[in-house]
Scaffold this active site. Structure first.
Site, PDB file in Angstrom:
ATOM      1  N   GLU A  92       0.821  -1.219   0.000  1.00 28.20           N
ATOM      2  CA  GLU A  92       0.000   0.000   0.000  1.00 28.20           C
ATOM      3  C   GLU A  92       0.857   1.273   0.000  1.00 28.20           C
ATOM      4  OE1 GLU A  92      -2.855   0.186   3.192  1.00 28.20           O
ATOM      5  OE2 GLU A  92      -3.893   1.875   2.282  1.00 28.20           O
ATOM      6  N   LYS A 276      -7.165  -0.833  11.538  1.00 31.18           N
ATOM      7  CA  LYS A 276      -6.549  -1.230  10.262  1.00 31.18           C
ATOM      8  C   LYS A 276      -5.376  -0.291   9.981  1.00 31.18           C
ATOM      9  CE  LYS A 276      -5.987  -1.202   5.595  1.00 31.18           C
ATOM     10  NZ  LYS A 276      -5.199  -0.221   4.812  1.00 31.18           N
ATOM     11  N   ASP A 292       4.605 -14.373  11.610  1.00 34.70           N
ATOM     12  CA  ASP A 292       3.265 -14.845  11.251  1.00 34.70           C
ATOM     13  C   ASP A 292       2.270 -13.696  11.449  1.00 34.70           C
ATOM     14  OD1 ASP A 292       0.741 -16.016  11.229  1.00 34.70           O
ATOM     15  OD2 ASP A 292       1.419 -17.859  12.177  1.00 34.70           O
ATOM     16  N   HIS A 390      -2.165  10.487   0.368  1.00 34.18           N
ATOM     17  CA  HIS A 390      -2.243   9.073  -0.022  1.00 34.18           C
ATOM     18  C   HIS A 390      -2.428   8.951  -1.528  1.00 34.18           C
ATOM     19  CE1 HIS A 390      -3.185   4.843   0.215  1.00 34.18           C
ATOM     20  NE2 HIS A 390      -4.337   5.060  -0.407  1.00 34.18           N
TER      21      HIS A 390
HETATM   22  C1  LIG Z   1       1.923  10.939   2.610  1.00 34.46           C
HETATM   23  C2  LIG Z   1       2.303  12.078   3.545  1.00 34.46           C
HETATM   24  C3  LIG Z   1       3.438  11.644   4.464  1.00 34.46           C
HETATM   25  C4  LIG Z   1       2.767  13.263   2.715  1.00 34.46           C
HETATM   26  O1  LIG Z   1       2.832  14.397   3.563  1.00 34.46           O
HETATM   27  P1  LIG Z   1       3.579  15.731   3.116  1.00 34.46           P
HETATM   28  O2  LIG Z   1       3.218  16.780   4.100  1.00 34.46           O
HETATM   29  O3  LIG Z   1       3.342  15.983   1.671  1.00 34.46           O
HETATM   30  O4  LIG Z   1       5.073  15.273   3.329  1.00 34.46           O
HETATM   31  P2  LIG Z   1       6.424  16.089   3.106  1.00 34.46           P
HETATM   32  O5  LIG Z   1       6.760  16.056   1.674  1.00 34.46           O
HETATM   33  O6  LIG Z   1       6.375  17.401   3.816  1.00 34.46           O
HETATM   34  O7  LIG Z   1       7.448  15.137   3.905  1.00 34.46           O
HETATM   35  C5  LIG Z   1       7.368  14.950   5.299  1.00 34.46           C
HETATM   36  C6  LIG Z   1       8.061  13.654   5.641  1.00 34.46           C
HETATM   37  O8  LIG Z   1       7.229  12.552   5.254  1.00 34.46           O
HETATM   38  C7  LIG Z   1       8.042  11.532   4.700  1.00 34.46           C
HETATM   39  N1  LIG Z   1       7.692  11.397   3.264  1.00 34.46           N
HETATM   40  C8  LIG Z   1       6.800  12.130   2.577  1.00 34.46           C
HETATM   41  N2  LIG Z   1       6.709  11.703   1.306  1.00 34.46           N
HETATM   42  C9  LIG Z   1       7.560  10.677   1.184  1.00 34.46           C
HETATM   43  C10 LIG Z   1       7.900   9.815   0.115  1.00 34.46           C
HETATM   44  N3  LIG Z   1       7.360   9.936  -1.077  1.00 34.46           N
HETATM   45  N4  LIG Z   1       8.804   8.854   0.350  1.00 34.46           N
HETATM   46  C11 LIG Z   1       9.366   8.702   1.556  1.00 34.46           C
HETATM   47  N5  LIG Z   1       9.075   9.492   2.612  1.00 34.46           N
HETATM   48  C12 LIG Z   1       8.197  10.464   2.432  1.00 34.46           C
HETATM   49  C13 LIG Z   1       9.483  11.943   4.870  1.00 34.46           C
HETATM   50  O9  LIG Z   1       9.949  11.468   6.102  1.00 34.46           O
HETATM   51  C14 LIG Z   1       9.354  13.432   4.905  1.00 34.46           C
HETATM   52  O10 LIG Z   1      10.389  14.071   5.615  1.00 34.46           O
HETATM   53  P3  LIG Z   1      11.892  14.165   5.011  1.00 34.46           P
HETATM   54  O11 LIG Z   1      12.565  12.925   5.497  1.00 34.46           O
HETATM   55  O12 LIG Z   1      11.769  14.213   3.515  1.00 34.46           O
HETATM   56  O13 LIG Z   1      12.441  15.408   5.613  1.00 34.46           O
HETATM   57  C15 LIG Z   1       1.101  12.537   4.407  1.00 34.46           C
HETATM   58  O14 LIG Z   1       0.088  13.025   3.569  1.00 34.46           O
HETATM   59  C16 LIG Z   1       0.519  11.450   5.292  1.00 34.46           C
HETATM   60  O15 LIG Z   1       1.082  11.085   6.301  1.00 34.46           O
HETATM   61  N6  LIG Z   1      -0.652  10.962   4.947  1.00 34.46           N
HETATM   62  C17 LIG Z   1      -1.277   9.833   5.629  1.00 34.46           C
HETATM   63  C18 LIG Z   1      -1.042   8.598   4.812  1.00 34.46           C
HETATM   64  C19 LIG Z   1      -1.564   7.345   5.450  1.00 34.46           C
HETATM   65  O16 LIG Z   1      -1.964   7.292   6.579  1.00 34.46           O
HETATM   66  N7  LIG Z   1      -1.560   6.298   4.657  1.00 34.46           N
HETATM   67  C20 LIG Z   1      -2.060   5.022   5.049  1.00 34.46           C
HETATM   68  C21 LIG Z   1      -2.959   4.494   3.975  1.00 34.46           C
HETATM   69  S1  LIG Z   1      -4.634   5.018   4.212  1.00 34.46           S
HETATM   70  C22 LIG Z   1      -5.273   3.712   5.177  1.00 34.46           C
HETATM   71  O17 LIG Z   1      -5.241   2.610   4.737  1.00 34.46           O
HETATM   72  C23 LIG Z   1      -5.548   3.879   6.629  1.00 34.46           C
HETATM   73  C24 LIG Z   1      -6.645   4.767   7.144  1.00 34.46           C
HETATM   74  C25 LIG Z   1      -6.379   6.175   6.780  1.00 34.46           C
HETATM   75  O18 LIG Z   1      -7.913   4.412   6.646  1.00 34.46           O
HETATM   76  C26 LIG Z   1      -6.595   4.553   8.652  1.00 34.46           C
HETATM   77  C27 LIG Z   1      -7.606   5.356   9.404  1.00 34.46           C
HETATM   78  O19 LIG Z   1      -8.680   5.666   8.870  1.00 34.46           O
HETATM   79  O20 LIG Z   1      -7.306   5.645  10.598  1.00 34.46           O
HETATM   80  N1  LIG Z   2      -2.043 -20.707  15.553  1.00 37.40           N
HETATM   81  C1  LIG Z   2      -0.808 -20.343  15.168  1.00 37.40           C
HETATM   82  O1  LIG Z   2      -0.449 -19.174  15.229  1.00 37.40           O
HETATM   83  C2  LIG Z   2       0.133 -21.382  14.678  1.00 37.40           C
HETATM   84  C3  LIG Z   2       1.340 -20.975  14.141  1.00 37.40           C
HETATM   85  N2  LIG Z   2       2.275 -21.893  13.732  1.00 37.40           N
HETATM   86  C4  LIG Z   2       3.558 -21.505  13.149  1.00 37.40           C
HETATM   87  O2  LIG Z   2       4.574 -21.789  14.122  1.00 37.40           O
HETATM   88  C5  LIG Z   2       5.765 -21.073  13.782  1.00 37.40           C
HETATM   89  C6  LIG Z   2       6.398 -20.476  15.001  1.00 37.40           C
HETATM   90  O3  LIG Z   2       6.612 -21.472  15.963  1.00 37.40           O
HETATM   91  P1  LIG Z   2       7.902 -21.424  16.899  1.00 37.40           P
HETATM   92  O4  LIG Z   2       7.659 -22.320  18.062  1.00 37.40           O
HETATM   93  O5  LIG Z   2       8.243 -20.017  17.202  1.00 37.40           O
HETATM   94  O6  LIG Z   2       8.997 -21.981  15.908  1.00 37.40           O
HETATM   95  P2  LIG Z   2      10.082 -23.140  15.971  1.00 37.40           P
HETATM   96  O7  LIG Z   2       9.542 -24.372  16.577  1.00 37.40           O
HETATM   97  O8  LIG Z   2      10.634 -23.217  14.607  1.00 37.40           O
HETATM   98  O9  LIG Z   2      11.174 -22.477  16.922  1.00 37.40           O
HETATM   99  C7  LIG Z   2      11.109 -22.565  18.291  1.00 37.40           C
HETATM  100  C8  LIG Z   2      12.244 -23.433  18.784  1.00 37.40           C
HETATM  101  O10 LIG Z   2      13.493 -22.826  18.477  1.00 37.40           O
HETATM  102  C9  LIG Z   2      14.472 -23.209  19.407  1.00 37.40           C
HETATM  103  N3  LIG Z   2      15.207 -21.998  19.822  1.00 37.40           N
HETATM  104  C10 LIG Z   2      16.492 -21.693  19.450  1.00 37.40           C
HETATM  105  N4  LIG Z   2      16.855 -20.512  19.958  1.00 37.40           N
HETATM  106  C11 LIG Z   2      15.803 -20.027  20.656  1.00 37.40           C
HETATM  107  C12 LIG Z   2      15.576 -18.837  21.408  1.00 37.40           C
HETATM  108  N5  LIG Z   2      16.526 -17.899  21.562  1.00 37.40           N
HETATM  109  N6  LIG Z   2      14.372 -18.650  21.985  1.00 37.40           N
HETATM  110  C13 LIG Z   2      13.393 -19.571  21.850  1.00 37.40           C
HETATM  111  N7  LIG Z   2      13.549 -20.721  21.160  1.00 37.40           N
HETATM  112  C14 LIG Z   2      14.751 -20.958  20.561  1.00 37.40           C
HETATM  113  C15 LIG Z   2      13.749 -23.854  20.571  1.00 37.40           C
HETATM  114  O11 LIG Z   2      14.048 -25.203  20.748  1.00 37.40           O
HETATM  115  P3  LIG Z   2      14.505 -26.379  19.734  1.00 37.40           P
HETATM  116  O12 LIG Z   2      15.793 -25.953  19.096  1.00 37.40           O
HETATM  117  O13 LIG Z   2      14.675 -27.531  20.636  1.00 37.40           O
HETATM  118  O14 LIG Z   2      13.394 -26.584  18.756  1.00 37.40           O
HETATM  119  C16 LIG Z   2      12.276 -23.605  20.287  1.00 37.40           C
HETATM  120  O15 LIG Z   2      11.437 -24.617  20.703  1.00 37.40           O
HETATM  121  C17 LIG Z   2       5.355 -20.034  12.775  1.00 37.40           C
HETATM  122  O16 LIG Z   2       5.758 -20.456  11.484  1.00 37.40           O
HETATM  123  C18 LIG Z   2       3.831 -20.065  12.839  1.00 37.40           C
HETATM  124  O17 LIG Z   2       3.276 -19.661  11.610  1.00 37.40           O
HETATM  125  C19 LIG Z   2       2.077 -23.244  13.884  1.00 37.40           C
HETATM  126  C20 LIG Z   2       0.897 -23.693  14.404  1.00 37.40           C
HETATM  127  C21 LIG Z   2      -0.190 -22.817  14.802  1.00 37.40           C
END
Ligand SMILES: CC(C)(COP(=O)([O-])OP(=O)([O-])OC[C@H]1O[C@@H](n2cnc3c(N)ncnc32)[C@H](O)[C@@H]1OP(=O)([O-])[O-])[C@@H](O)C(=O)NCCC(=O)NCCSC(=O)C[C@@](C)(O)CC(=O)[O-]
Ligand SMILES: NC(=O)C1=CN([C@@H]2O[C@H](COP(=O)(O)OP(=O)(O)OC[C@H]3O[C@@H](n4cnc5c(N)ncnc54)[C@H](OP(=O)(O)O)[C@@H]3O)[C@@H](O)[C@H]2O)C=CC1
Length: 436
Positions: A92, A276, A292, A390
């Site tokens: 997006e 969202k 995940d 946007h």
């Molecule tokens: C889009 C802006 C940021 C423009 O806003 P602007 O005022 O035109 O931005 P600007 O040109 O003055 O730039 C300000 C800063 O924004 C960043 N920036 C700005 N443009 C860029 C770009 N092209 N690429 C990378 N970074 C960018 C960048 O950090 C920049 O600073 P800088 O670093 O340049 O000094 C502003 O209008 C905004 O924040 N709008 C909101 C957008 C948004 O929320 N989008 C989400 C999608 S909509 C949705 O799905 C969710 C929603 C809305 O329904 C959720 C809800 O209802 O709550």
């Molecule tokens: N409802 C859901 O959300 C479900 C999700 N999943 C999937 O399960 C996956 C994640 O499961 P997860 O258990 O995290 O994955 P893994 O089983 O791959 O990894 C966990 C294992 O890694 C080992 N491990 C090594 N280093 C570490 C550490 N620093 N901390 C913790 N464990 C460590 C551990 O033991 P060891 O080496 O003995 O294994 C541990 O059991 C995702 O892909 C997810 O999509 C699966 C089923 C249902």
């Protein structure tokens, strides 16, 4: 340049990469690699086609290819006094821009402050066929130590890392469509894993013991995605001075954000969209790091409904000094190991760019991005409206749909944005004119 070693403490970085937006993608990647002191491995990980078919074939079933998403980097983030560059995989437009924009404002006011609870997950063991459910509950709790011992017998790695099953809870349902039911919960510290596989194995291991203790029959043995014991929180405090623009005072913007949030707090229709917008920030980090996202979404929305009414995941208010204060608190079951985090080369590289050292740190940074994203959407909605920023960025998509290529994309997009008329038919007209 050599790739960095895993487990290495990240050096301090500066996430304020000015002018990044105006570079070509390869140049942007170069600046990110330079800023994070990473190397050729991470550079290569973001090239198109970076997930080899052989790896993909090992990840899921009936693989026919791979599906790519753009990865952008949100700049300007400061969390707990440390700068982070945030990789975001998302389709997006304006999401990365809005997050970077809000992070730029927030960094002037000290950045995001975060905290989290320990990485504790729940596994559920469903028990049927018990008539004395309260008596069975008492028996299970009495045998807590034996259950913990059985659960912890298998995963030596997790235990050696300081994790493991910590406690047992029993939830009783006296009346269900299939009679009395119990859910025995294993409360497990999964350390740096998301933990699903880990806790599922434990639940299956203890099932025979639970049957023996309760006298019932175990059916489901699976984690709960309602990770209510694994909470991450973020907070911002922003001055009106930092918020103000040429068109709006900081006070007006702050008030607008608070009023927008109040709408989401009272109205589930608005809360769904508001949340969202928060997930617009969170999901791209979850995807980029190979985690995940279905699990994160499931946990987020049940948490948002925990009072019995679906509501906002954030709160925005004004403090005694007129500053805007934003907070977020939600389940965040993310891992640095397990799932695709270690298999997908781009996920490994994304984790390196983030430079996080624990799953808890990743969870905290991720909710900070969610809070920034919400602030960005509410700021736009409460002032000029969402379409201005946007749609100006979405115009590039529309230009591509209309057939623009290369330099034409930016030219057509600029013309559409200038006319505030972002439509494919209009884009086709502009393109035709450009080519004539
Ligand atoms: C889009 C802006 C940021 C423009 O806003 P602007 O005022 O035109 O931005 P600007 O040109 O003055 O730039 C300000 C800063 O924004 C960043 N920036 C700005 N443009 C860029 C770009 N092209 N690429 C990378 N970074 C960018 C960048 O950090 C920049 O600073 P800088 O670093 O340049 O000094 C502003 O209008 C905004 O924040 N709008 C909101 C957008 C948004 O929320 N989008 C989400 C999608 S909509 C949705 O799905 C969710 C929603 C809305 O329904 C959720 C809800 O209802 O709550
Ligand atoms: N409802 C859901 O959300 C479900 C999700 N999943 C999937 O399960 C996956 C994640 O499961 P997860 O258990 O995290 O994955 P893994 O089983 O791959 O990894 C966990 C294992 O890694 C080992 N491990 C090594 N280093 C570490 C550490 N620093 N901390 C913790 N464990 C460590 C551990 O033991 P060891 O080496 O003995 O294994 C541990 O059991 C995702 O892909 C997810 O999509 C699966 C089923 C249902």
């Amino acid at each position: 340049m050599a790739g960095s070693k895993s487990g290495e403490q990240p050096g301090k970085i500066n996430s304020r990469l000015e002018n990044l937006r105006n570079l070509a993608p390869a140049e942007r990647l170069g600046r990110v690699i330079e800023a994070t002191s990473l190397g050729d491995t991470e550079r290569a990980a973001f090239s198109p086609g970076t997930l080899p078919l052989e790896l993909a074939n090992g990840m899921i079933e009936n693989v026919i290819g791979t599906f790519e998403l753009p990865v952008g980097v949100a700049t300007n983030f400061t969390v707990n006094g440390r700068d982070y560059l945030i990789p975001m995989a998302v389709e997006e437009p304006s999401v990365v821009a809005a997050a970077s924009y809000m992070a730029r404002i927030v960094r002037k006011c000290g950045g995001f402050q975060t905290s989290s609870s320990a990485p504790i997950m729940r596994a559920q063991v469903q028990v049927l066929g018990v008539t004395d459910v309260h008596g069975a509950r008492a028996r299970v709790l009495r045998e807590r130590d034996a259950i913990l011992e059985a659960a912890n017998a298998k995963d030596k790695v997790l235990i050696s890392l300081g994790g493991g099953c910590r406690d047992v809870e029993v939830h009783v349902f006296e009346d269900t469509p299939v009679g009395p039911m119990m859910a025995v919960h294993l409360i497990v510290d999964v350390r740096d894993a998301m933990g699903a596989n880990t806790v599922n194995t434990m639940a299956e291991t203890v099932a025979p013991l639970i049957e023996k203790i309760t006298g019932g029959e175990v059916r489901l043995r699976i984690l709960s995605n309602y990770a209510d014991l694994r909470i991450a929180r973020a907070m911002v405090r922003v001055t009106p001075e930092a918020l103000k623009t040429d068109e709006y005072s900081g006070e007006r913007i702050a008030r607008g954000i608070v009023e927008a949030c109040a709408f989401a707090i009272v109205d589930p229709y608005r809360a769904a969209t508001h949340n969202k917008g928060i997930m617009n920030g969170i999901d791209p980090v979850v995807v980029a790091t190979g985690n995940d996202w279905r699990a994160i979404e499931a946990g987020a929305h049940v948490w948002a409904s925990r009072s019995g009414r679906y509501t906002s995941l954030t709160n925005w208010e004004i403090d005694g000094k007129g500053n805007l204060v934003g907070t977020i608190e939600m389940p965040m079951a993310l891992g640095l190991v397990g799932g695709a985090t270690k298999t997908h080369p781009a996920a490994r590289a994304a984790l390196k760019i983030l430079g996080v050292q624990s799953a808890q740190e990743l969870a905290e940074v991720t909710v900070a991005v969610g809070l920034a994203q919400n602030m960005g959407a509410l700021r736009a909605l409460a002032t000029e409206g969402i379409q201005k920023g946007h749609m100006a960025l979405h115009a590039r998509n529309i230009a591509i749909v209309a057939g623009a290529t290369g330099d034409e994309i930016e030219k057509v997009a600029a013309a559409l944005a200038a006319d505030h008329d972002v439509r494919v038919d209009r884009a086709k007209e502009v393109l035709e004119k450009l080519r004539s």
